[in-house]
Design an enzyme around this catalytic site. Structure first.
Site, PDB file in Angstrom:
ATOM      1  N   LYS A 117     -15.391   9.230   4.096  1.00  0.00           N
ATOM      2  CA  LYS A 117     -15.961   9.871   2.988  1.00  0.00           C
ATOM      3  C   LYS A 117     -16.830  11.007   3.716  1.00  0.00           C
ATOM      4  O   LYS A 117     -16.771  12.266   3.233  1.00  0.00           O
ATOM      5  CB  LYS A 117     -17.004   8.867   2.358  1.00  0.00           C
ATOM      6  CG  LYS A 117     -17.941   9.561   1.208  1.00  0.00           C
ATOM      7  CD  LYS A 117     -17.177   9.989   0.316  1.00  0.00           C
ATOM      8  CE  LYS A 117     -18.104  10.843  -0.874  1.00  0.00           C
ATOM      9  NZ  LYS A 117     -17.355  11.582  -2.031  1.00  0.00           N
TER      10      LYS A 117
ATOM     11  N   HIS B 119     -15.245  19.810   4.559  1.00  0.00           N
ATOM     12  CA  HIS B 119     -15.350  20.835   3.382  1.00  0.00           C
ATOM     13  C   HIS B 119     -16.549  21.709   3.568  1.00  0.00           C
ATOM     14  O   HIS B 119     -16.486  23.211   3.256  1.00  0.00           O
ATOM     15  CB  HIS B 119     -15.590  20.021   2.057  1.00  0.00           C
ATOM     16  CG  HIS B 119     -14.395  19.251   1.657  1.00  0.00           C
ATOM     17  ND1 HIS B 119     -13.109  19.184   2.149  1.00  0.00           N
ATOM     18  CD2 HIS B 119     -14.508  18.052   0.992  1.00  0.00           C
ATOM     19  CE1 HIS B 119     -12.354  18.298   1.668  1.00  0.00           C
ATOM     20  NE2 HIS B 119     -13.218  17.648   1.214  1.00  0.00           N
TER      21      HIS B 119
ATOM     22  N   CYS C  24      -8.562  31.580  26.224  1.00  0.00           N
ATOM     23  CA  CYS C  24      -8.781  31.962  24.858  1.00  0.00           C
ATOM     24  C   CYS C  24      -9.888  31.555  24.051  1.00  0.00           C
ATOM     25  O   CYS C  24     -10.810  32.398  23.628  1.00  0.00           O
ATOM     26  CB  CYS C  24      -7.474  32.041  23.803  1.00  0.00           C
ATOM     27  SG  CYS C  24      -5.994  32.963  24.724  1.00  0.00           S
TER      28      CYS C  24
END
Length: 432
Positions: free
Chosen positions: A207, A214, A265
């Site tokens: 959770k 997000h 990179c």
């Protein structure tokens, strides 16, 4: 199924209405009489498309009601779902007082309940890892020992504005169990058929991992957007191009714990981006902390070697099938081990010291000037008779490795190579 839902806020009211719509008998429970009265009057106390209609349908069918009486709700149902809030304390930690109060009520009610089957308690409140197990041990110990209940953690992933659709068709479904291998019994009817079973702590962390991811994506897009604005280009178009890559960018690629990143990179380009932003007066704190975060992961690996006097490193280049040592975290770890006077042996079949040139050759001269004396031409010679074996690349035949290992060895898996778990020695993962 008869279900009691504790907490008639955002998550609880949506769950109550949706489960009643599915045909279950649902009683909502809340300490606030106002919330109970609103639900019993067919009104939603939050603004969510379609919720009030579902509440009214549930009331009309007789499958939904609300009460303030927790003990009665537990007594009259087979399943109790806890959806109360877990707000932040002033220091940012989680405040569990509402959850603890509710589970205490449920535990007391269960001790006085006569039932032929264990009462199922499902915790849906967002809680830091370790909470469900602590509640099992501190609050539910007697009821669990008496076989009166079964306990699960089932995190919710509802978005405001699309909560009903998210409840009916969740984008992710996991359940935390005391024993992830045990059958779920009647709980199967309530959960998503594709649900992933985990232990309590893993489900609790999922959770937080989802929400942190997000938040990270939003912050990343906004930081790139601020840089784009400074450069007088449209940040939206930049991110559209980034998102068009569904092989590396918007995909599971890279999203697995294991090796720190390296190579020619990623370290260089992240550093250049941070430098350009700093010189332009643009604040990009998340991107500025990417390299320190990667160094912390290297430190974590080094800390796992704290008690190892002899270390064997299988793989020195920054990833498999290459001899590129530029930015390789393993070069850093090797140099630090040698600086502390540890015994070090190396094996990397892709690395030919005679062919090294340019930046890789300069790196060896600077960090590992005696590299040739540390390298071995075959796995068995590198593994030797004892030591901690660090597997950073899949650069060795497992049968050869198994035959070379003995009781004086242990293995650290940095790469996330599942087959290493089959070795007949102690195997530790860098993140598992």
């Amino acid at each position: 199924m008869r279900i009691s839902i504790f907490g008639l806020g955002y998550v609880g009211s949506v769950a109550a209405a949706c489960l009643a719509k599915r045909g279950h008998e649902v009683v909502g429970v809340d300490v606030l009489a106002e919330k109970v009265a609103l639900m019993n009057a067919g009104e939603a106390q939050i603004s969510e498309p379609g919720l009030e209609e579902r509440i009214q349908d549930g009331l009309a069918s007789g499958r939904l009601r609300a009460t303030t009486q927790a003990a009665d709700a537990v007594r009259d149902t087979e399943v109790s779902i806890v959806c109360v809030g877990t707000p932040s304390a002033e220091d940012g930690s989680i405040n569990l007082r509402h959850v603890e109060a509710v589970v205490a009520q449920i535990a007391i009610a269960l001790m006085g309940k006569e039932t032929a089957h264990p009462h199922i308690v499902i915790l849906r409140s967002t809680m830091v890892p370790g909470t469900t197990r602590r509640l099992a041990e501190e609050v539910f110990a007697r009821t669990l020992a008496a076989g009166r209940m079964a306990l699960y953690f089932y995190p919710e992933f509802l978005r405001q504005g699309t909560a009903i659709a998210d409840f009916e068709d969740p984008s992710i479904a996991v359940v935390g169990c005391a024993d992830p291998e045990a059958p779920l019994g009647i709980l199967e009817a309530l959960l998503d058929p594709e649900i992933v079973r985990l232990d309590f702590e893993a489900a609790e962390l999922v959770k937080y991992a989802c929400n942190a991811f997000h938040a990270t994506k939003v912050a990343f897009a906004n930081e790139i957007g601020r840089m784009a604005k400074h450069l007088q280009v449209d940040g939206r178009k930049v991110m559209e191009a980034v998102c068009s890559d569904t092989v590396l960018n918007i995909s599971p690629y890279y999203l697995r714990p294991g090796n720190p990143f390296g190579g020619s990179c990623l370290p260089k380009d992240v550093a250049a981006l941070s430098s350009m932003a700093a010189s332009s007066g643009i604040s990009i704190p998340m991107l500025d902390h990417v390299l320190p975060s990667n160094r912390a992961h290297v430190d974590h690996l080094f800390d796992m070697l704290a008690s190892a006097e002899e270390v064997v490193m299988l793989g020195l280049s920054f990833k498999r099938d290459t001899d590129d040592l530029r930015g390789s975290p393993m070069v850093e770890v090797a140099a630090r081990l040698l600086a502390e006077g540890r015994t070090l042996r190396l094996y990397d079949p892709w690395l030919n010291l005679e062919k090294l040139m340019g930046a890789s050759k300069a790196l060896v001269a600077q960090k590992l000037p005696g590299l040739e004396s540390l390298m071995h031409q075959d796995c068995a010679a590198a593994v030797g008779e004892r030591g901690t074996v660090v597997v950073s690349n899949q650069c060795v035949n497992l049968d050869d490795l198994q035959s070379a290992l003995g009781p004086q060895h242990d293995v650290i898996d940095v790469n996330g190579w599942p087959a290493l778990q089959e070795l007949e020695v102690s195997v530790r993962g860098i993140c598992w």
